[in-house]
Motif scaffolding. Structure first.
Motif, PDB file in Angstrom:
ATOM      1  N   SER A 345      33.848  45.664  45.122  1.00 34.85           N
ATOM      2  CA  SER A 345      32.381  44.957  45.153  1.00 34.85           C
ATOM      3  C   SER A 345      31.495  46.007  44.384  1.00 34.85           C
ATOM      4  N   GLN A 346      31.911  47.083  44.447  1.00 35.90           N
ATOM      5  CA  GLN A 346      31.021  48.164  43.727  1.00 35.90           C
ATOM      6  C   GLN A 346      31.527  48.430  42.472  1.00 35.90           C
ATOM      7  N   GLN A 351      32.294  38.778  35.986  1.00 41.23           N
ATOM      8  CA  GLN A 351      31.072  38.107  35.501  1.00 41.23           C
ATOM      9  C   GLN A 351      31.018  36.594  35.492  1.00 41.23           C
ATOM     10  N   HIS A 352      32.154  36.185  35.646  1.00 46.69           N
ATOM     11  CA  HIS A 352      32.400  34.452  35.706  1.00 46.69           C
ATOM     12  C   HIS A 352      33.403  34.190  36.466  1.00 46.69           C
ATOM     13  N   LEU A 370      31.774  39.713  47.280  1.00 42.15           N
ATOM     14  CA  LEU A 370      32.843  40.290  46.502  1.00 42.15           C
ATOM     15  C   LEU A 370      32.345  40.760  44.794  1.00 42.15           C
ATOM     16  N   CYS A 371      31.459  39.748  44.449  1.00 39.88           N
ATOM     17  CA  CYS A 371      31.351  39.778  42.966  1.00 39.88           C
ATOM     18  C   CYS A 371      29.813  39.860  42.657  1.00 39.88           C
ATOM     19  N   PRO A 372      29.152  40.986  42.856  1.00 39.75           N
ATOM     20  CA  PRO A 372      27.613  40.768  42.622  1.00 39.75           C
ATOM     21  C   PRO A 372      27.457  40.772  41.353  1.00 39.75           C
ATOM     22  N   GLU A 399      19.687  35.478  46.867  1.00 44.69           N
ATOM     23  CA  GLU A 399      19.656  36.864  47.432  1.00 44.69           C
ATOM     24  C   GLU A 399      20.694  37.831  46.974  1.00 44.69           C
ATOM     25  N   ARG A 400      21.808  37.281  46.568  1.00 47.92           N
ATOM     26  CA  ARG A 400      22.901  38.214  46.351  1.00 47.92           C
ATOM     27  C   ARG A 400      23.033  38.565  44.739  1.00 47.92           C
ATOM     28  N   LEU A 401      22.941  37.125  44.093  1.00 46.19           N
ATOM     29  CA  LEU A 401      23.282  37.265  42.520  1.00 46.19           C
ATOM     30  C   LEU A 401      22.274  37.252  41.650  1.00 46.19           C
ATOM     31  N   ASN A 402      21.855  38.589  41.564  1.00 39.43           N
ATOM     32  CA  ASN A 402      20.519  38.827  40.595  1.00 39.43           C
ATOM     33  C   ASN A 402      20.808  38.684  39.061  1.00 39.43           C
ATOM     34  N   HIS A 403      22.204  38.488  38.717  1.00 38.24           N
ATOM     35  CA  HIS A 403      22.326  38.467  37.214  1.00 38.24           C
ATOM     36  C   HIS A 403      22.911  37.181  36.967  1.00 38.24           C
TER      37      HIS A 403
END
Length: 455
Positions: A345-346, A351-352, A370-372, A399-403
């Motif tokens: 995850s880090q 990206q898709h 898993l895929c932030p 909450e999780r996916l800022n991008h």
């Protein structure tokens, strides 16, 4: 590049052909059931050099269409089916500059192809063709006569034929016919082929296709490749960009290497898979670090095995799961607490993500964690409480996916679209300026087939 409802194809064609500087044109048109055909060009001609046409009734217009493009260099035709009511066409267009032709799923009788070859295909050097309905395309002698008589300048011949045998047809007869491609005519031109027979229930499915060096997609089947041209040396498949693996066994002692592959599809189930599949066997046939797209089409009952797969593909950008799963919630929780999950995850570059099955909310939460770094997320809607599902989905994304900038929800109808829009506006679950939402349907392509790309 535009999408619109076309009321009159003939008028559209005329408008396009009047554009004075157009060199490249790609058209995708549905069957409009329009009786009026485009007239043959007499005075007006187009400067188009590369023409791509996707249409269900392309043959009815083809000759007249091509009369408008005398400077054509590359032609690609994709047709979803052939209508048996379509009459044999006579081709009068003269395309002296034509060098590349791609006929994708143009399921016309071989007689029709011969008629097309006599006039249209004579100057070409590159032919890509796929057909899914006619056994005549497996006749090596007929192909040889056609090439010698009508396509004498051909240097690249890329073919994909998929055929379903009926109950009265014997697979042995077809293999005997295919073996005639094992002759000096084909060897001299460095045109080699393979075939695969897949038996399901009481039917046989036969696939016959070109190998080195033209195919950009390559399928590794259950048994060792049945290569018509026997060569004990390892073959370097430079042109292949996508590999599909249908069983792990096929990778053992495989005499092929794919140095330029960027896409991997795995179709066999997790019960067949060993722990060291990617790190050992797969590295022997392709450079794993080079993979940017990974598609999983096999049944998995343990997401930890998927985590192990992702560990071996560090530069992955696109991850698709197009299979049913059976993950226990307790299993997902324990996996998220593992060092392997935290590391992936880090460090992953995904990206898709495309989820091609109806997953649970807990599975979505798991994948989001898993895929932030996700920027695009495509999912299938749940058949359960849609409003609760959407509320939880949007809340987790926020909450999780800022991008994230694009969310695609497949198989959603107009009523459900209104529910989603109401949720977003009333509960302010998303910033509407930061995220685009599209409603789409998944591309349901058959296992065998697909377009054949240009050289």
């Amino acid at each position: 590049n535009c999408q619109d409802q076309v009321q009159n194809k003939t008028n559209l064609y005329k408008q396009i052909f009047r554009l004075p500087a157009l060199k490249y044109c790609k058209l995708s048109l549905d069957d409009s059931n329009q009786p009026e055909l485009l007239p043959i060009a007499t005075k007006e001609f187009s400067p188009i050099e590369h023409f791509i046409l996707n249409s269900t009734d392309v043959l009815n217009d083809l000759n007249n269409l091509l009369s408008y493009v005398p400077h054509l260099n590359r032609l690609s035709i994709y047709s979803q089916y052939y209508s048996p009511t379509t009459q044999m066409q006579l081709y009068s267009a003269v395309l002296s500059h034509l060098t590349h032709v791609s006929l994708n799923r143009l399921d016309i009788p071989f007689d029709q192809l011969e008629s097309m070859s006599r006039s249209l295909l004579n100057p070409i050097q590159v032919l890509h063709i796929s057909n899914y309905s006619s056994a005549a395309y497996l006749n090596a002698n007929r192909w040889q006569r056609l090439i010698l008589s009508h396509i004498p300048h051909l240097r690249i011949f890329n073919i994909l034929i998929s055929y379903t045998l009926n109950w009265a047809e014997n697979i042995v007869d077809f293999i005997t016919m295919i073996n005639k491609f094992n002759s000096l005519f084909w060897f001299k031109r460095q045109w080699f082929f393979e075939y695969y027979v897949d038996k399901k229930r009481d039917q046989n499915f036969l696939s016959f296709y070109s190998t080195n060096p033209y195919r950009k997609q390559y399928i590794l089947y259950e048994e060792k490749d049945k290569n018509i041209h026997i060569n004990n040396r390892k073959t370097i498949m430079n042109f292949v960009h996508q590999v599909e693996i249908r069983t792990e066994k096929v990778m053992i002692n495989l005499q092929k290497y794919f140095p330029n592959v960027t896409e991997l599809i795995i179709v066999f189930s997790s019960t067949e898979q060993s722990k060291n599949l990617l790190s050992n066997n797969l590295n022997n046939i392709l450079p794993v670090n080079q993979l940017t797209k990974f598609v999983l089409r096999s049944y998995y009952d343990d997401f930890y095995k998927i985590i192990k797969l992702l560990q071996c593909i560090p530069n992955l950008h696109i991850f698709e799961i197009r299979c049913s799963t059976s993950f226990q919630d307790s299993n997902l929780i324990s996996i998220q607490q593992s060092d392997a999950f935290r590391l992936i995850s880090q460090t992953n570059k995904i990206q898709h993500m495309i989820i091609g099955y109806q997953c649970t909310l807990n599975e979505i939460k798991f994948l989001v964690n898993l895929c932030p770094q996700l920027q695009q997320f495509t999912i299938d809607k749940s058949d359960k409480n849609l409003e609760s599902f959407l509320r939880c989905l949007l809340s987790n994304i926020n909450e999780r996916l800022n991008h994230l900038f694009l969310l695609c929800i497949a198989s959603i109808n107009q009523k459900e679209t209104k529910i989603l829009e109401t949720l977003i506006k009333s509960e302010k679950l998303l910033n509407p300026c930061s995220l685009e939402i599209k409603y789409d349907s998944f591309d349901k392509k058959p296992i065998y087939g697909g377009k054949i790309d240009y050289e």
